[in-house]
Scaffold this motif. Structure first.
Motif, PDB file in Angstrom:
ATOM      1  N   ILE A   1       0.939  -0.799  -0.187  1.00 59.44           N
ATOM      2  CA  ILE A   1      -0.080  -0.402   0.134  1.00 59.44           C
ATOM      3  C   ILE A   1       0.715   1.472  -0.449  1.00 59.44           C
ATOM      4  O   ILE A   1       0.432   2.082  -0.617  1.00 59.44           O
TER       5      ILE A   1
ATOM      6  N   ASN B   1       0.565   4.464  -2.610  1.00 59.26           N
ATOM      7  CA  ASN B   1       0.353   5.674  -2.005  1.00 59.26           C
ATOM      8  C   ASN B   1       0.965   6.349  -2.574  1.00 59.26           C
ATOM      9  O   ASN B   1       1.071   7.831  -2.863  1.00 59.26           O
ATOM     10  N   GLN B   2       2.396   6.075  -2.682  1.00 55.63           N
ATOM     11  CA  GLN B   2       3.526   7.098  -3.024  1.00 55.63           C
ATOM     12  C   GLN B   2       3.567   7.340  -4.441  1.00 55.63           C
ATOM     13  O   GLN B   2       3.446   8.446  -5.096  1.00 55.63           O
TER      14      GLN B   2
ATOM     15  N   LYS C   1       0.354   7.307  -6.024  1.00 55.85           N
ATOM     16  CA  LYS C   1      -0.763   8.107  -6.171  1.00 55.85           C
ATOM     17  C   LYS C   1      -0.315   9.393  -6.647  1.00 55.85           C
ATOM     18  O   LYS C   1      -1.201  10.679  -7.140  1.00 55.85           O
ATOM     19  N   LYS C   2       0.443   9.987  -5.753  1.00 55.20           N
ATOM     20  CA  LYS C   2       1.200  11.203  -5.117  1.00 55.20           C
ATOM     21  C   LYS C   2       1.600  12.039  -6.475  1.00 55.20           C
ATOM     22  O   LYS C   2       1.292  13.485  -6.888  1.00 55.20           O
TER      23      LYS C   2
END
Length: 147
Positions: free
Chosen positions: A54, A58-59, A61-62
């Motif tokens: 995860i 998330n990285q 997606k940023k």
């Protein structure tokens, strides 16, 4: 037409072509950014399907969100540039229209250059013509900036 007027119009065309070349470079940057976004989107989808870690998703997606914001800003900038380019093209066509046909048929090198660009600009001006709604939004945004 005086030599001073002809030189002025030729300088306008030269500046216009410089701006056009810069806009072309920005457009290629836009395409490159679009391809990077597409690749990043498929990478995120592939990792999500594989149920990977995860924090890594998330990285990514940023990174995707940051690039998407740059993409949107560059799109608006290019769209604004196209509209201003259309206005500049109209101005140059009007300035060249002030030259008489007898002057344009002259064998002078500058007049041949102007005649050539007059036909090119007239042919390509309709391609980049923005809609009325876009022209109104552009005019309003310029009024707001000037205040």
């Amino acid at each position: 037409m005086s030599k001073k007027d002809t030189t002025y119009i030729l300088n306008e065309i030269r500046n216009y072509l410089d701006k056009f070349n810069n806009a072309s470079d920005e457009y290629y940057s836009f395409i490159k950014l679009s391809n990077e976004l597409s690749e990043l989107r498929t990478t995120i989808q592939r990792i999500e399907l594989a149920d990977a870690s995860i924090p890594y998703i998330n990285q990514l997606k940023k990174q995707y969100d940051a690039k998407e914001q740059a993409y949107i800003a560059l799109y608006k900038y290019i769209k604004h540039g196209l509209i201003s380019s259309w206005y500049e093209t109209n101005k140059i066509i009007k300035d060249i229209g002030k030259i008489s046909d007898a002057d344009l048929s002259n064998k002078n090198k500058q007049m041949q250059y102007l005649n050539h660009y007059k036909t090119l600009l007239q042919e390509n001006n309709n391609i980049i013509k923005p809609t009325l709604k876009e022209r109104i939004a552009y005019s309003l945004s310029n009024l707001i900036r000037k205040r």
